[in-house]
Design an enzyme around this catalytic site. Structure first.
Site, PDB file in Angstrom:
ATOM      1  N   ASP A  88       0.796  -1.285   0.448  1.00 11.14           N
ATOM      2  CA  ASP A  88      -0.030  -0.362   0.016  1.00 11.14           C
ATOM      3  C   ASP A  88       0.578   1.300   0.121  1.00 11.14           C
ATOM      4  OD1 ASP A  88      -1.876  -1.707   0.577  1.00 11.14           O
ATOM      5  OD2 ASP A  88      -2.462  -1.421   2.064  1.00 11.14           O
TER       6      ASP A  88
ATOM      7  N   HIS B 267      -6.969   3.008  -2.719  1.00 11.45           N
ATOM      8  CA  HIS B 267      -6.542   1.329  -1.276  1.00 11.45           C
ATOM      9  C   HIS B 267      -5.311   0.541  -1.489  1.00 11.45           C
ATOM     10  CE1 HIS B 267      -8.155  -2.309  -3.454  1.00 11.45           C
ATOM     11  NE2 HIS B 267      -8.206  -1.184  -3.807  1.00 11.45           N
TER      12      HIS B 267
ATOM     13  N   ASP C   8      -5.217  -6.004   7.789  1.00  8.19           N
ATOM     14  CA  ASP C   8      -6.217  -6.026   5.893  1.00  8.19           C
ATOM     15  C   ASP C   8      -6.403  -7.642   6.028  1.00  8.19           C
ATOM     16  OD1 ASP C   8      -6.997  -6.861   2.968  1.00  8.19           O
ATOM     17  OD2 ASP C   8      -5.548  -4.522   2.749  1.00  8.19           O
TER      18      ASP C   8
ATOM     19  N   GLU D 173     -10.840  -4.482   4.192  1.00  8.54           N
ATOM     20  CA  GLU D 173     -11.348  -5.422   2.804  1.00  8.54           C
ATOM     21  C   GLU D 173     -12.555  -6.558   3.154  1.00  8.54           C
ATOM     22  OE1 GLU D 173      -9.844  -3.913   0.059  1.00  8.54           O
ATOM     23  OE2 GLU D 173      -8.715  -2.407   0.426  1.00  8.54           O
TER      24      GLU D 173
END
Length: 306
Positions: free
Chosen positions: A131, A144, A230, A275
């Site tokens: 990320d 994202h 996540d 997520e």
């Protein structure tokens, strides 16, 4: 932070930064899977503050390297305020996402709180992805894929300064665990920033125990420990309900060990759960696995020895 702070569940039902629709249903899936009940079973007091409100997803192509930037800013501003309010109330905020762009708002609030309190911050980023994309290297424009970069000062000013002057985080306070999918140019930026990354090869070679031991080195009573979880951190065999599955993630036992070692510190002070995408799930199976692991984060243990 008191020994048993009140838990504030903060729903952020949006997929504004994601590649696929459906993460907006994540908060309700976690509630259906019993996150409130699981936390209460650990003797915690839980306040479900409901869902934040923000703009709908217009589902437009990227503009200048960012997709849905005004809407992402609006949602993260709301998250920043809600998480900050919880911390000021001496509560422990759990952000129920929603996609991972929301960590910009969450961690900006946490970092701002730590600066005000004069406390150290350690961030455990549990994810298949680094990320750390920026608008110049992103293959998609989906935000994202950019929250860590934004938090480290690489991104649009409205996001990089959400909790004060940029950067919100120094790379030295971040430990990434479970990484196994990084774009080529993104990898260069990760190396340039000097992020500590315990990728799946590291875990394969040395084990989750060693990865977590190293990731938690230096954490002490003066440290605010934040976990950004996540759900695609997990192997798709046990967690299919995400938009960006990447094979070869931690097994159920490896994930349990990760969570239990975090719980052993007694220092968890804020949490993102993001997520989760029920549109890709099987009868809410992934939400149930996520809740089970969250329960371990708060003290449920398989430990049988004295």
């Amino acid at each position: 932070m008191s020994a048993s702070p009140v838990i504030h569940l903060i729903g952020a039902p949006t997929d504004i930064g994601a590649a696929d629709r459906g993460a907006s249903m994540g908060p309700e899936a976690l509630r259906v899977a019993g996150i409130d009940r699981a936390l209460r079973a650990q003797g915690l007091t839980v306040l479900d503050t409901g869902n934040l409100i923000g703009p709908h997803n217009p589902w437009q192509p990227p503009a200048c390297g960012y997709r849905h930037l005004p809407e992402v800013i609006a949602w993260n501003t709301a998250v920043h305020q809600a998480v900050g309010d919880a911390l000021r109330a001496q509560a422990l905020p759990i952000l129920l996402g929603g996609d991972h762009c929301l960590a910009i708002g969450s961690l900006s609030a946490v970092a701002q709180h730590c600066r005000a309190q004069g406390r150290k911050l350690r961030v455990l980023w549990l994810d298949a992805h680094a990320d750390f994309n920026t608008h110049t290297v992103t293959p998609t424009g989906n935000l994202h894929g950019m929250p860590v970069a934004c938090l480290c000062g690489k991104g649009p000013q409205a996001l990089t300064t959400l909790g004060g002057p940029a950067p919100q985080l120094q790379p030295s306070c971040i430990r990434q665990i479970g990484i196994r999918s990084v774009d080529a140019e993104e990898k260069r930026l990760v190396h340039q920033a000097g992020l500590d990354v315990f990728d799946m090869r590291y875990i394969d070679e040395y084990g989750m125990r060693d990865a977590m031991r190293r990731a938690l080195e230096g954490v002490d009573a003066d440290t605010h420990l934040h976990v950004s979880f996540d759900v695609d951190f997990l192997d798709p065999d046990i967690a299919p309900g995400v938009g960006t599955t990447v094979p070869g993630g931690p097994t159920y036992r490896e994930a349990q060990l990760c969570m239990e070692m975090i719980a052993d510190t007694g220092l968890l002070a804020s949490l993102d759960v993001v997520e989760l995408n029920p549109a890709f799930d099987e009868r809410n199976r992934t939400a149930e696995v996520a809740v089970d692991l969250i329960e371990s984060l708060f003290g449920k243990s398989t430990l049988m020895r004295r």
